[in-house]
Write an enzyme that holds these catalytic residues in place. Structure first.
Site, PDB file in Angstrom:
ATOM      1  N   HIS A 140       3.993   7.770  -1.163  1.00  0.00           N
ATOM      2  CA  HIS A 140       4.811   6.556  -1.025  1.00  0.00           C
ATOM      3  C   HIS A 140       6.288   6.809  -1.347  1.00  0.00           C
ATOM      4  O   HIS A 140       7.034   5.879  -1.651  1.00  0.00           O
ATOM      5  CB  HIS A 140       4.320   5.434  -1.956  1.00  0.00           C
ATOM      6  CG  HIS A 140       3.043   4.762  -1.521  1.00  0.00           C
ATOM      7  ND1 HIS A 140       1.825   5.363  -1.591  1.00  0.00           N
ATOM      8  CD2 HIS A 140       2.801   3.515  -1.046  1.00  0.00           C
ATOM      9  CE1 HIS A 140       0.883   4.530  -1.174  1.00  0.00           C
ATOM     10  NE2 HIS A 140       1.449   3.404  -0.832  1.00  0.00           N
ATOM     11  N   ASP A 190       5.638   9.582   6.199  1.00  0.00           N
ATOM     12  CA  ASP A 190       5.029   9.026   4.990  1.00  0.00           C
ATOM     13  C   ASP A 190       3.694   8.374   5.355  1.00  0.00           C
ATOM     14  O   ASP A 190       3.536   7.852   6.460  1.00  0.00           O
ATOM     15  CB  ASP A 190       5.977   7.967   4.413  1.00  0.00           C
ATOM     16  CG  ASP A 190       5.644   7.594   2.981  1.00  0.00           C
ATOM     17  OD1 ASP A 190       6.272   8.161   2.068  1.00  0.00           O
ATOM     18  OD2 ASP A 190       4.747   6.744   2.767  1.00  0.00           O
ATOM     19  N   GLY A 191       2.774   8.374   4.422  1.00  0.00           N
ATOM     20  CA  GLY A 191       1.477   7.730   4.664  1.00  0.00           C
ATOM     21  C   GLY A 191       1.578   6.223   4.812  1.00  0.00           C
ATOM     22  O   GLY A 191       0.649   5.577   5.290  1.00  0.00           O
ATOM     23  N   HIS A 192       2.664   5.640   4.353  1.00  0.00           N
ATOM     24  CA  HIS A 192       2.850   4.186   4.461  1.00  0.00           C
ATOM     25  C   HIS A 192       4.203   3.905   5.106  1.00  0.00           C
ATOM     26  O   HIS A 192       5.243   4.185   4.531  1.00  0.00           O
ATOM     27  CB  HIS A 192       2.780   3.549   3.078  1.00  0.00           C
ATOM     28  CG  HIS A 192       2.588   2.058   3.093  1.00  0.00           C
ATOM     29  ND1 HIS A 192       3.262   1.218   3.953  1.00  0.00           N
ATOM     30  CD2 HIS A 192       1.783   1.257   2.334  1.00  0.00           C
ATOM     31  CE1 HIS A 192       2.887  -0.043   3.718  1.00  0.00           C
ATOM     32  NE2 HIS A 192       1.994  -0.045   2.756  1.00  0.00           N
ATOM     33  N   HIS A 268      -4.945   0.298   7.998  1.00  0.00           N
ATOM     34  CA  HIS A 268      -4.420  -0.554   6.930  1.00  0.00           C
ATOM     35  C   HIS A 268      -3.465  -1.585   7.540  1.00  0.00           C
ATOM     36  O   HIS A 268      -2.508  -1.233   8.234  1.00  0.00           O
ATOM     37  CB  HIS A 268      -3.702   0.357   5.930  1.00  0.00           C
ATOM     38  CG  HIS A 268      -3.157  -0.349   4.740  1.00  0.00           C
ATOM     39  ND1 HIS A 268      -1.850  -0.754   4.661  1.00  0.00           N
ATOM     40  CD2 HIS A 268      -3.737  -0.711   3.576  1.00  0.00           C
ATOM     41  CE1 HIS A 268      -1.640  -1.327   3.488  1.00  0.00           C
ATOM     42  NE2 HIS A 268      -2.779  -1.314   2.798  1.00  0.00           N
ATOM     43  N   GLU A 320      -8.315  -2.012   3.186  1.00  0.00           N
ATOM     44  CA  GLU A 320      -7.472  -3.214   3.409  1.00  0.00           C
ATOM     45  C   GLU A 320      -7.084  -3.272   4.888  1.00  0.00           C
ATOM     46  O   GLU A 320      -5.906  -3.383   5.238  1.00  0.00           O
ATOM     47  CB  GLU A 320      -6.224  -3.129   2.531  1.00  0.00           C
ATOM     48  CG  GLU A 320      -6.541  -2.839   1.072  1.00  0.00           C
ATOM     49  CD  GLU A 320      -5.337  -2.676   0.149  1.00  0.00           C
ATOM     50  OE1 GLU A 320      -5.398  -3.177  -0.971  1.00  0.00           O
ATOM     51  OE2 GLU A 320      -4.343  -2.071   0.568  1.00  0.00           O
ATOM     52  N   GLU A 336      -4.589  -9.828   3.357  1.00  0.00           N
ATOM     53  CA  GLU A 336      -3.608  -9.643   2.289  1.00  0.00           C
ATOM     54  C   GLU A 336      -2.339 -10.453   2.575  1.00  0.00           C
ATOM     55  O   GLU A 336      -1.882 -10.526   3.718  1.00  0.00           O
ATOM     56  CB  GLU A 336      -3.255  -8.144   2.177  1.00  0.00           C
ATOM     57  CG  GLU A 336      -2.263  -7.887   1.066  1.00  0.00           C
ATOM     58  CD  GLU A 336      -1.929  -6.410   0.906  1.00  0.00           C
ATOM     59  OE1 GLU A 336      -2.683  -5.543   1.391  1.00  0.00           O
ATOM     60  OE2 GLU A 336      -0.891  -6.138   0.270  1.00  0.00           O
ATOM     61  N   CYS A 338       0.699  -9.720   1.869  1.00  0.00           N
ATOM     62  CA  CYS A 338       1.730  -8.848   2.454  1.00  0.00           C
ATOM     63  C   CYS A 338       1.514  -8.626   3.950  1.00  0.00           C
ATOM     64  O   CYS A 338       2.479  -8.435   4.691  1.00  0.00           O
ATOM     65  CB  CYS A 338       1.710  -7.464   1.805  1.00  0.00           C
ATOM     66  SG  CYS A 338       2.420  -7.412   0.178  1.00  0.00           S
ATOM     67  N   CYS A 416       2.145  -5.762  -5.061  1.00  0.00           N
ATOM     68  CA  CYS A 416       2.985  -5.754  -3.850  1.00  0.00           C
ATOM     69  C   CYS A 416       3.262  -7.156  -3.321  1.00  0.00           C
ATOM     70  O   CYS A 416       4.348  -7.424  -2.800  1.00  0.00           O
ATOM     71  CB  CYS A 416       2.316  -4.909  -2.770  1.00  0.00           C
ATOM     72  SG  CYS A 416       0.599  -5.340  -2.468  1.00  0.00           S
TER      73      CYS A 416
HETATM   74  O1  FUB Z   1       0.424   0.892  -0.667  1.00  0.00           O
HETATM   75  C1  FUB Z   1       1.454   0.010  -1.057  1.00  0.00           C
HETATM   76  C2  FUB Z   1       0.976  -1.426  -0.963  1.00  0.00           C
HETATM   77  O2  FUB Z   1      -0.123  -1.605  -1.841  1.00  0.00           O
HETATM   78  C3  FUB Z   1       0.437  -1.821   0.377  1.00  0.00           C
HETATM   79  O3  FUB Z   1       1.386  -2.263   1.264  1.00  0.00           O
HETATM   80  C4  FUB Z   1      -0.515  -2.886   0.016  1.00  0.00           C
HETATM   81  O4  FUB Z   1      -1.420  -3.166   1.036  1.00  0.00           O
HETATM   82  C5  FUB Z   1      -1.159  -2.339  -1.209  1.00  0.00           C
HETATM   83  O5  FUB Z   1      -2.184  -1.451  -0.876  1.00  0.00           O
HETATM   84 ZN    ZN Z   2       0.505  -7.074  -0.960  1.00  0.00          ZN
END
Ligand code: FUB
Ligand code: ZN
Length: 647
Positions: A140, A190-192, A268, A320, A336, A338, A416
């Site tokens: 991250h 990045d993984g996210h 995700h 998720e 979620e 977010c 988050c």
């Molecule tokens: O991985 C960072 C944040 O935490 C994600 O965006 C949310 O879904 C939670 O997993």
């Molecule tokens: Zn969130």
């Protein structure tokens, strides 16, 4: 065209005030561990850190102002960044010298935590300086960097802070130098997703093309080399930075195919919508039709097959994530907060690509339902997961439902969602209109004033009404230029009907792509739009196995639900007959003021106590049903809730 929006809306000003007066101070106290609260794990998983936040302390340690170890998730920094971004937006409508001073100090602290070369991440600076960028699948690092760059961009625009922008550029320059397809650079992602959104924003602010090019690099690189994460993990022989991600498929990270070739919403949910937001921004900015088409395909898949009626997305707690078409369980889903916030981001960018009101419809659906339900009416309790059906004792005793909370916790181990809600609500002015070169779109019905200016002159829209309580809207328009301008006003797809008039003359044309189109000549004008907002029933596509024989109710943008406190236990025994009239009544003293929908319903009861029997001994009794807007549920203690009722 330059433009500015000011909000003057009763419904939303209450929330904007709540962000400023309650959420921002409360979240600041939490981030500093200055308040005694119960931090809940988001599901039964002992590895989730929930003793404290420690987020500000992590920065102090990285900045060498304090000693100690990092605590919390590897992405704990992002909680501070999202808080800072919410502060930035709130200062635009509620200037506060004290708050600005606190935020300036946070910016300085972040600057001190930044390393010489621009690198910024408290976990790696404190705990594992030799593993920077070596485990991108989990680390991250670019996700956190993205959240800082987003916050700094907003903070600079709101306050003129040169320091925030300086830190952000130093970080972005470092990332642009480190990542890419040239020799010596890391060819990976990045993984996210998140950095892509941020670099696009920094490009829009500074005009520096390198930021857009690096965003484009990340988007085009994702999924190109499916072995990238695996190879990094082999090279880096340390422990996982976040455990458990190894078992997730490439789809979880949207790494299963090159992004431009993806045509379904996979993995995700937050990751997917963040990726799509950046992709749509890039497509709209660069005019790349191929990327725009990818966005349209992903959008279609979400909206036609994978989205809940509440605008929630993510059908499973495992990862998720999205699952498969029409798989929309109501009681084990994820939805979620977010993810729905991110769906709004995505929709907003799609409106730059296509003037199609469907994007605004979905934006509104998410906003008034799953986004708002993410917080309690007091602004100090938050849902991570937004279920459509809850039985508290099942959440308690069924391990498969430990993520389905029947009441909003004060804070969460993974925090988050709360600051994401704060930044979204404080920046809602950005979602009401889309100002395109050739036309202005009215997307959301939020009392506000839009002031536009270009070489042609100024153009002002004042939006009035009492939405969502009433569907009667008035737009007062001043075109102070020489030429006519095109104004498009959305007719929501949920509207039972509407009437529209300009300067008291009723409009005969029909909506095109969901928008009524007006050519506004120079001068003063008034447009009236009256939407039929009466309560209505909704049914699912029969492919949604969970909802066969069930009905949901809405009024205007709100989806309704039945709660145990109004209807008794065992909500699955209730029935809303097809022919029962739906009556609506505004209740000022309930839940900060809500419209209640009532109907003559039924309840099934059984006489025998045997679990199974060879004959049907159930009887049906009359029972009045009472429903409230979904967003307001779980504000009256622990109780059952249901959106889809048996018909
Ligand atoms: O991985 C960072 C944040 O935490 C994600 O965006 C949310 O879904 C939670 O997993
Ligand atoms: Zn969130």
């Amino acid at each position: 065209m330059k433009y500015e929006v000011t909000v003057s809306d009763d419904f939303w000003n209450r929330y904007r005030k709540l962000v400023k007066q309650e959420m921002i101070p409360y979240q600041w106290a939490v981030l500093n561990d200055a308040i005694k609260i119960n931090i809940e794990r988001e599901r039964n998983d002992a590895s989730i850190p929930n003793e404290k936040s420690h987020a500000i302390e992590n920065f102090k340690i990285a900045a060498k102002r304090a000693e100690g170890r990092h605590y919390g998730w590897v992405f704990q920094d992002s909680d501070v960044y999202k808080w800072l971004e919410a502060v930035a937006y709130s200062l635009r409508y509620a200037w506060d010298e004290e708050l600005k001073k606190t935020a300036d100090e946070v910016v300085d602290l972040i600057g001190q935590a930044q390393e010489e070369d621009g690198y910024l991440n408290t976990y790696f600076s404190i705990m594992e300086p030799d593993r920077k960028y070596k485990r991108l699948k989990e680390s991250h690092e670019l996700y956190c960097a993205g959240h800082f760059i987003e916050a700094a961009t907003a903070y600079h625009l709101a306050t003129g802070s040169a320091r925030a922008l300086e830190i952000a550029k130093k970080l972005a320059d470092h990332i642009c130098r480190t990542f890419g397809d040239k020799e010596g650079q890391i060819r990976g992602v990045d993984g996210h997703e998140e950095i892509e959104i941020a670099l696009m924003r920094l490009y829009h602010l500074t005009g520096c093309r390198e930021y857009m090019e690096t965003a484009s690099f990340f988007l085009n690189e994702r999924g190109r080399d499916p072995s990238f994460f695996r190879e990094q993990t082999v090279d880096d022989d340390g422990n996982p930075v976040i455990g458990g991600l190894d078992s997730f498929p490439l789809k979880y990270f949207q790494m299963h195919r090159p992004v431009p070739e993806q045509d379904t919403a996979e993995g995700h949910a937050v990751r997917l919508v963040y990726m799509s937001t950046a992709l749509a921004d890039l497509a709209a900015t660069s005019g790349d039709e191929r990327l725009a088409d990818t966005c349209r395909k992903i959008w279609r898949n979400i909206v036609d097959k994978r989205m809940y009626i509440t605008g929630g997305i993510g059908s499973t707690v495992i990862g998720e994530a999205f699952t498969l078409d029409y798989d929309l369980p109501n009681d084990t889903m994820y939805c979620e907060t977010c993810a729905s916030v991110g769906l709004m981001f995505f929709a907003r960018q799609m409106l730059r690509i296509d003037a199609n009101a469907e994007y605004a419809d979905v934006m509104e659906r998410a906003l008034y339902n799953t986004v708002l339900s993410g917080m309690a009416l007091d602004g100090k309790h938050f849902f991570y997961v937004n279920p459509l059906e809850v039985v508290p004792k099942k959440s308690m005793d069924d391990p498969g439902k430990s993520h389905v909370k029947p009441v909003r916790p004060q804070w969460l181990g993974c925090a988050c969602c709360p600051p994401n809600l704060a930044r979204l609500i404080a920046s809602l002015d950005k979602y009401i209109y889309t100002v395109r070169d050739e036309e202005i779109l009215v997307n959301l019905f939020i009392g506000s004033e839009l002031q536009c200016e270009d070489t042609e002159g100024t153009f002002v829209i004042r939006q009035e009404g009492n939405y969502p309580k009433s569907g009667n809207l008035l737009f007062k328009i001043s075109n102070n230029g020489q030429a006519a301008r095109t104004l498009k006003i959305r007719v929501p797809s949920w509207a039972n009907g509407y009437t529209a008039a300009i300067d008291c003359e009723s409009l005969s044309t029909k909506p095109v792509n969901g928008y009524l189109c007006f050519e506004i000549a120079p001068g003063e004008h008034a447009v009236e739009l009256n939407l039929d907002i009466a309560p209505k029933r909704w049914y699912s596509n029969p492919k949604v196995s969970e909802n066969i024989g069930k009905v949901a109710v809405s009024r205007g943008p709100f989806i309704y639900c039945a709660e145990g406190v109004d209807n008794g236990e065992d909500l699955h025994c209730l029935r809303l007959p097809k022919d029962a009239a739906l009556s609506y009544e505004w209740q000022e003293d309930l839940l900060n003021g809500v419209g209640v929908i009532s109907a003559n319903g039924k309840r099934i009861t059984g006489a025998d106590t045997a679990l199974y029997r060879a004959f049907d001994d159930t009887s049906i009794t009359e029972q009045p049903l009472r429903m409230i807007p979904y967003y307001a549920w779980a504000n009256r203690g622990t109780n059952e809730m249901r959106v889809w009722l048996n018909e």
